[in-house]
Design a protein around this motif. Structure first.
Motif, mmCIF file in Angstrom:
data_model
loop_
_atom_site.group_PDB
_atom_site.id
_atom_site.type_symbol
_atom_site.label_atom_id
_atom_site.label_comp_id
_atom_site.label_asym_id
_atom_site.label_seq_id
_atom_site.Cartn_x
_atom_site.Cartn_y
_atom_site.Cartn_z
ATOM 1 N N TRP A 156 -2.944 9.810 -15.867
ATOM 2 C CA TRP A 156 -3.660 9.692 -14.593
ATOM 3 C C TRP A 156 -3.159 8.514 -13.760
ATOM 4 C CZ3 TRP A 156 -6.012 12.549 -11.380
ATOM 5 C CH2 TRP A 156 -6.892 12.014 -10.430
ATOM 6 N N PHE A 193 0.448 14.961 -13.429
ATOM 7 C CA PHE A 193 -0.835 15.601 -13.128
ATOM 8 C C PHE A 193 -0.918 16.980 -13.786
ATOM 9 C CE2 PHE A 193 -0.903 12.871 -9.100
ATOM 10 C CZ PHE A 193 -1.728 11.934 -9.689
ATOM 11 N N GLN A 194 0.210 17.677 -13.847
ATOM 12 C CA GLN A 194 0.218 18.978 -14.526
ATOM 13 C C GLN A 194 -0.046 18.801 -16.022
ATOM 14 O OE1 GLN A 194 4.068 20.501 -13.277
ATOM 15 N NE2 GLN A 194 3.097 21.923 -11.841
ATOM 16 N N LEU A 244 -3.639 18.164 -16.444
ATOM 17 C CA LEU A 244 -4.368 19.416 -16.255
ATOM 18 C C LEU A 244 -4.284 20.285 -17.512
ATOM 19 C CD1 LEU A 244 -5.951 20.753 -13.907
ATOM 20 C CD2 LEU A 244 -3.841 21.924 -13.289
ATOM 21 N N GLN A 262 -6.889 20.295 -20.221
ATOM 22 C CA GLN A 262 -8.131 21.029 -19.936
ATOM 23 C C GLN A 262 -9.342 20.105 -19.815
ATOM 24 O OE1 GLN A 262 -8.214 24.059 -23.058
ATOM 25 N NE2 GLN A 262 -7.096 25.455 -21.738
ATOM 26 N N ASP A 307 -14.196 21.012 -15.519
ATOM 27 C CA ASP A 307 -13.830 21.787 -14.332
ATOM 28 C C ASP A 307 -13.732 20.940 -13.065
ATOM 29 O OD1 ASP A 307 -13.685 24.018 -15.883
ATOM 30 O OD2 ASP A 307 -15.629 24.830 -15.290
ATOM 31 N N GLN A 353 -10.670 19.000 -13.036
ATOM 32 C CA GLN A 353 -9.551 19.891 -12.764
ATOM 33 C C GLN A 353 -9.422 20.163 -11.268
ATOM 34 O OE1 GLN A 353 -8.999 23.427 -15.129
ATOM 35 N NE2 GLN A 353 -10.119 22.577 -16.876
ATOM 36 N N THR A 354 -10.546 20.312 -10.604
ATOM 37 C CA THR A 354 -10.529 20.544 -9.155
ATOM 38 C C THR A 354 -9.856 19.386 -8.428
ATOM 39 O OG1 THR A 354 -12.544 21.871 -9.257
ATOM 40 C CG2 THR A 354 -11.973 20.921 -7.111
ATOM 41 N N ILE A 384 -7.666 17.250 -9.680
ATOM 42 C CA ILE A 384 -6.234 17.238 -10.003
ATOM 43 C C ILE A 384 -5.493 18.321 -9.221
ATOM 44 C CG2 ILE A 384 -4.534 17.499 -11.841
ATOM 45 C CD1 ILE A 384 -6.749 16.550 -13.797
ATOM 46 N N LYS A 385 -6.068 19.506 -9.166
ATOM 47 C CA LYS A 385 -5.424 20.609 -8.440
ATOM 48 C C LYS A 385 -5.310 20.286 -6.955
ATOM 49 C CE LYS A 385 -6.878 24.211 -11.678
ATOM 50 N NZ LYS A 385 -7.799 25.356 -11.919
ATOM 51 N N LEU A 438 -2.438 17.992 -6.601
ATOM 52 C CA LEU A 438 -1.173 18.711 -6.744
ATOM 53 C C LEU A 438 -0.826 19.487 -5.476
ATOM 54 C CD1 LEU A 438 -1.518 19.973 -10.427
ATOM 55 C CD2 LEU A 438 0.265 18.448 -9.550
#
Length: 220
Positions: free
Chosen positions: A170, A189-190, A193, A196, A199, A202-203, A205-206, A209
């Motif tokens: 991170w 970051f991938q 991700l 896991q 959620d 994950q949002t 991080i996405k 990205l």
């Protein structure tokens, strides 16, 4: 205990996501990144280091740590004070310094946490990626400008020892992004991700990205 920690972690990551998503969108990357890990620490570290000392300690150690309130909750300040006093008498206890560092971290006393982790590092904690990552994290919380100067080399070492270290990925990703090393930031970051996380994290991080790929001109 494990189930409680998982539930607590999810709840705090949900809250962290709600707090930090607007910060991401406004471009305040560092503030958002630090907030997420503080929330995670409050969910997990606080529970382990301070919340239920009786769960995994013998009775005599409970008495040494500190009193319990009538409601069954620990007197956190007294516990930390007692632990700090014990460390003065046993300054070569690596794990004691780590626990004291975590305790100060949770209380928001970053200068004292940094001192405790510095003692842990002196005793060989720099060979443990989790201890090194915690030290580097407190360093950045104490001085956010330290991420790109003193912090990044430390997180790079963390990732050398443990490529899947969440804090290393991170903060290392944020530092790479700050340096304009966008492919490396995306890679980290991938990787984070792929661990896991909850959620809402994950949002975040996405979202990061997507913004990175847009900056790089990569088709979505």
């Amino acid at each position: 205990m494990t189930a409680t920690l998982i539930i607590a972690g999810i709840l705090f990551f949900v809250f962290a996501g709600m707090v930090t998503l607007p910060l991401w969108k406004s471009g305040r990357n560092l503030v958002a990144s630090l907030t997420i890990f503080v929330m995670a620490a409050l969910a997990g570290t606080f529970y382990v280091a301070l919340g239920t000392p009786g769960a995994r300690q013998p009775r005599q150690e409970q008495d040494a740590v500190g009193p319990m309130s009538s409601a069954g909750s620990p007197d956190v300040e007294a516990m930390v004070t007692n632990l700090a006093a014990r460390m003065k008498d046993n300054p070569e206890n690596l794990q004691g310094w780590v626990m004291l560092g975590r305790s100060y971290f949770v209380l928001g006393r970053y200068d004292q946490a940094l001192e405790a982790y510095s003692n842990a590092m002196r005793l060989g904690g720099d060979g443990d990626p989790d201890v090194l990552a915690s030290y580097a994290e407190v360093l950045v919380l104490e001085d956010p400008d330290a991420l790109d100067i003193e912090g990044r080399p430390l997180f790079e070492r963390v990732l050398e020892m443990d490529p899947g270290n969440a804090k290393g990925l991170w903060y290392g990703g944020i530092a790479a992004e700050n340096a304009g090393e966008y492919p490396l930031a995306v890679e980290r970051f991938q990787a984070l991700l792929a661990l896991q996380p909850p959620d809402d994290f994950q949002t975040v991080i996405k979202e990061r990205l997507l913004q990175l790929r847009a900056t790089m001109g990569v088709p979505q």
